[in-house]
Design a protein around this motif. Structure first.
Motif: not given
Length: 383
Positions: A78, A216, A187-189, A154-155, A160, A211, A151, A213
């Protein structure tokens, strides 16, 4: 009182018997690694990552050395400024804080929900400040935290969301929209551990990050390998955190057993639920209807203050092992006194530490053994 004798020795977790049943396949996997001598980053590492990623709905898997490293790498990716705040539940294992503290980040604790044991989303939102860099949601004991609310928070705040999924691998969460996601993949991770006692446990240490992504995933892979994307060329400061080939090969064998083992754990939990429902002095584990539960632990709450320890001692005399996860909330640990928290700030976490008791639950626990455990609990409370 004359204490009964168990029908056969009861283990909190019977790894020896579990591995004995898999011995031929484990031996074959181990000898294949020995024959190739590819002990670091051998083919089994990539194969295991692909198979686990497919099992968890098509996520990228980045294997690493252990679950604590996974949390550390997640926060490193991050690229937060020193002193950034990381929101963490007060009722969790210390590794969740440890990763943040080691990176010079500031753990900000929030209380748990009294029924599911998981982080309280309302407390999370109240703790958000301009310095907040991440929220770490721990899916405790095998059930998802409230990913719908977390979520959204966080958004909304642009913070994150990291999922500590060490205890809930394979659990799923159903969103109101109809979307279904695996724990660790929202989540992101996501992070997980393959410590031997976990539902998917290695024969040593191990961990991984999850993840969706690809960018990432490449960054996490780089960070876990000395910050290099190719040998001897280091773009970032990273860690030496690798899942060794032997553990990956053995985990491939155990991954094939995970769905069946999860179903067996759920059946054991259902028998506990039905039998212990009439014991007024305890609470059986609450279920969030949106989440499946993979029962890393089956954790009851003893309602009357002080009786939890008496029950644990009684069960020990009956030959029933139990465990307290966790006897001391993290804000009361001497190592984290510098955070400045006081007794009474997290009343739910503090009460849970005096009330929770985890009963034996594993795929090889027999019906007879479980009935004996249930009988011992009932005998203690006079039921």
């Amino acid at each position: 009182m004359i204490l009964p004798a168990p029908p056969s020795p009861i283990q909190l977790l019977d790894l020896a018997a579990e591995h004995a049943a898999l011995q031929p396949a484990l031996n074959e996997a181990m000898h294949e690694v020995l024959d190739t001598a590819a002990f670091i980053q051998g083919p089994a590492v990539g194969q295991f990552a692909a198979e686990l990623g497919e099992y968890l709905g098509g996520v990228h898997i980045i294997p690493c050395a252990n679950g604590t490293d996974a949390l550390t790498l997640a926060l490193m990716s991050l690229e937060l400024p020193a002193g950034a705040e990381i929101i963490i539940p007060a009722f969790t294992y210390v590794a969740t804080l440890e990763a943040a503290a080691l990176l010079g980040l500031r753990p900000v604790l929030v209380d748990a929900l009294p029924d599911t044991f998981n982080i309280d989303p309302a407390a999370v939102e109240a703790a958000i400040t301009p310095r907040t860099g991440a929220i770490v949601a721990v899916h405790l004991f095998g059930q998802c935290a409230d990913l719908e609310a977390l979520r959204a928070i966080s958004q909304h705040y642009g913070v994150a969301l990291i999922e500590d999924n060490a205890q809930a691998i394979g659990a799923t969460f159903q969103f109101h929209s109809g979307e279904m996601a695996f724990a660790g993949a929202v989540g992101e991770i996501g992070t997980t551990s393959f410590f031997p006692s976990k539902n998917l446990g290695a024969l040593g240490d191990g961990g991984a990050l999850l993840t969706r992504d690809a960018t990432r995933a490449a960054l996490l892979q780089q960070l876990a390998n000395h910050g290099q994307s190719r040998k001897y060329y280091h773009q970032r400061i990273g860690l030496n955190s690798r899942l060794d080939t032997l553990q990956a090969a053995l985990l491939r064998v155990k991954l094939r057993q995970l769905p069946a083992n999860t179903a067996t754990r759920q059946a054991v939990a259902a028998r506990y639920d039905a039998a212990l429902a009439g014991v007024s002095s305890i609470s059986t584990p609450a279920r969030d209807e949106r989440s499946s539960h993979v029962f890393h632990q089956y954790t009851i709450q003893v309602e009357e203050a002080g009786r939890r320890d008496e029950l644990q001692l009684f069960l020990k005399k009956c030959g029933v092992p139990t465990m307290i996860y966790y006897p001391l909330p993290v804000h009361a640990q001497p190592a984290y006194a510098y955070l400045g928290y006081r007794a009474g700030q997290f009343p739910v976490a503090e009460r849970l530490c005096g009330a929770v008791l985890s009963l034996p639950i594993h795929p090889l626990l027999t019906v007879e053994q479980q009935e004996y455990i249930i009988g011992c609990v009932g005998a203690f409370f006079g039921n």
